[in-house]
Enzyme design. Structure first.
Site, PDB file in Angstrom:
ATOM      1  N   LYS A 178       0.833  -1.197   0.000  1.00 53.87           N
ATOM      2  CA  LYS A 178       0.000   0.000   0.000  1.00 53.87           C
ATOM      3  C   LYS A 178       0.873   1.254   0.000  1.00 53.87           C
ATOM      4  O   LYS A 178       1.761   1.395   0.838  1.00 53.87           O
ATOM      5  CB  LYS A 178      -0.922  -0.009   1.223  1.00 53.87           C
ATOM      6  CG  LYS A 178      -1.829  -1.231   1.273  1.00 53.87           C
ATOM      7  CD  LYS A 178      -2.661  -1.273   2.540  1.00 53.87           C
ATOM      8  CE  LYS A 178      -1.795  -1.445   3.763  1.00 53.87           C
ATOM      9  NZ  LYS A 178      -2.596  -1.630   5.001  1.00 53.87           N
ATOM     10  N   THR A 210      -8.428   9.231   9.012  1.00 59.23           N
ATOM     11  CA  THR A 210      -7.928   8.010   8.372  1.00 59.23           C
ATOM     12  C   THR A 210      -7.564   6.939   9.387  1.00 59.23           C
ATOM     13  O   THR A 210      -6.867   5.987   9.060  1.00 59.23           O
ATOM     14  CB  THR A 210      -6.693   8.331   7.515  1.00 59.23           C
ATOM     15  OG1 THR A 210      -5.695   8.953   8.345  1.00 59.23           O
ATOM     16  CG2 THR A 210      -7.043   9.260   6.363  1.00 59.23           C
ATOM     17  N   GLY A 212      -7.597   3.708  11.275  1.00 61.85           N
ATOM     18  CA  GLY A 212      -8.147   2.379  11.033  1.00 61.85           C
ATOM     19  C   GLY A 212      -8.255   1.993   9.575  1.00 61.85           C
ATOM     20  O   GLY A 212      -8.878   0.979   9.253  1.00 61.85           O
ATOM     21  N   THR A 213      -7.641   2.767   8.668  1.00 60.31           N
ATOM     22  CA  THR A 213      -7.769   2.438   7.248  1.00 60.31           C
ATOM     23  C   THR A 213      -7.136   1.085   6.922  1.00 60.31           C
ATOM     24  O   THR A 213      -7.679   0.318   6.125  1.00 60.31           O
ATOM     25  CB  THR A 213      -7.128   3.524   6.369  1.00 60.31           C
ATOM     26  OG1 THR A 213      -5.804   3.808   6.838  1.00 60.31           O
ATOM     27  CG2 THR A 213      -7.940   4.793   6.399  1.00 60.31           C
ATOM     28  N   GLY A 214      -5.986   0.778   7.528  1.00 56.81           N
ATOM     29  CA  GLY A 214      -5.329  -0.498   7.238  1.00 56.81           C
ATOM     30  C   GLY A 214      -6.130  -1.678   7.735  1.00 56.81           C
ATOM     31  O   GLY A 214      -6.310  -2.676   7.015  1.00 56.81           O
ATOM     32  N   CYS A 215      -6.625  -1.576   8.965  1.00 60.13           N
ATOM     33  CA  CYS A 215      -7.470  -2.645   9.522  1.00 60.13           C
ATOM     34  C   CYS A 215      -8.716  -2.845   8.667  1.00 60.13           C
ATOM     35  O   CYS A 215      -9.102  -3.968   8.335  1.00 60.13           O
ATOM     36  CB  CYS A 215      -7.896  -2.294  10.950  1.00 60.13           C
ATOM     37  SG  CYS A 215      -6.565  -1.990  12.119  1.00 60.13           S
TER      38      CYS A 215
END
Length: 268
Positions: A178, A210, A212-215
């Site tokens: 990413k 933004t 928690g975007t990865g989770c």
């Protein structure tokens, strides 16, 4: 027969602020039509301003959560997030081998919270690389995480492509690298599978919301895999879901704010 709702067992830490971790995972899977189950690995005292404390769950209890869910409800995909310690990593791998040996696995190598607090002990990085990465269907590092996993400094698209071979060498079937930490307004996410490479490009959204975007992205991918989507389509749908969740964020908190996970939900 697999549940057509798409059963996802999420193995990760809790975020008391509700923006990341297990809370974000449950919201994402549910709002994409899946069925979310959990094995909680750690508790955090957390809000939009940062992480103020971490309490790891005993390893035997992490294993018990995985065991009882798999023996009764089963799963069509596993999603792994925050694991905190090397001991928990080894425990999770053994539990997966025992109770979910053939279930697809989305591995989000969570290392640092949005505010900069470490979520993975330094001695646990090698355990993550050698114990869980080889079992993953797809691993989803951002650039700082990929840098830790490969030992490379990553800041450009050329750096991203140079990181792909060492990331692939960790053994996962696919890598989603990413590029949200790239400079500039044009961003690249790179999905590399054994069958080839897919580029996903977007313009940057300038916002503080933004958290928690990865989770959320990893769990959205897991929901798609659980529902039978090919990985490329699961990633594309997950990215579209996350983008709208950022665009329509509720504006809560005074730091890195949470997303609008429920934008797919139509109230009665």
């Amino acid at each position: 027969m697999a549940d057509t709702r798409g059963r996802v067992l999420i193995i990760a830490g809790s975020d008391s602020g509700g923006g990341a971790g297990i809370q974000a995972d449950i919201k994402a899977v549910t709002c994409l039509g899946g069925f979310a189950m959990t094995a909680i690995t750690a508790l955090t005292a957390q809000n939009t301003q940062g992480v103020f404390g971490i309490h790891a769950v005993p390893e035997d209890f992490v294993r018990d959560q995985i065991r009882v869910v798999m023996q009764d409800l089963g799963a069509d995909c596993l999603k792994i997030g925050m694991l905190a310690t090397a001991g928990i990593i080894r425990c999770v791998r053994q539990a997966i081998d025992d109770y979910a040996p053939t279930v697809p696995l989305v591995l989000d190598p969570v290392m640092v919270a949005k505010g900069g607090h470490p979520l993975l002990e330094p001695d646990a990085v090698d355990a993550l690389k050698t114990t869980l990465a080889p079992r993953a269907t797809v691993i989803t590092p951002n650039l700082p995480e990929a840098g830790v996993l490969t030992g490379l400094s990553l800041s450009t698209e050329a750096d991203m492509r140079a990181a792909v071979p060492p990331l692939r060498a960790l053994g996962a079937q696919a890598v989603l690298l990413k590029g949200g930490h790239l400079e500039g307004d044009s961003l690249l996410d790179l999905l590399v599978e054994t069958t080839g490479e897919t580029e996903y490009r977007d313009s940057r959204l300038h916002t503080a919301h933004t958290h928690g975007t990865g989770c959320t992205l990893a769990s959205a991918i897991a929901a798609g895999v659980a529902q039978g989507l090919p990985l490329e389509r699961a990633v594309a749908r997950a990215r579209a879901y996350v983008r709208v969740a950022i665009e329509t964020a509720p504006g809560l908190g005074t730091g890195h704010g949470p997303l609008n996970h429920a934008h797919t939900v139509q109230p009665l």
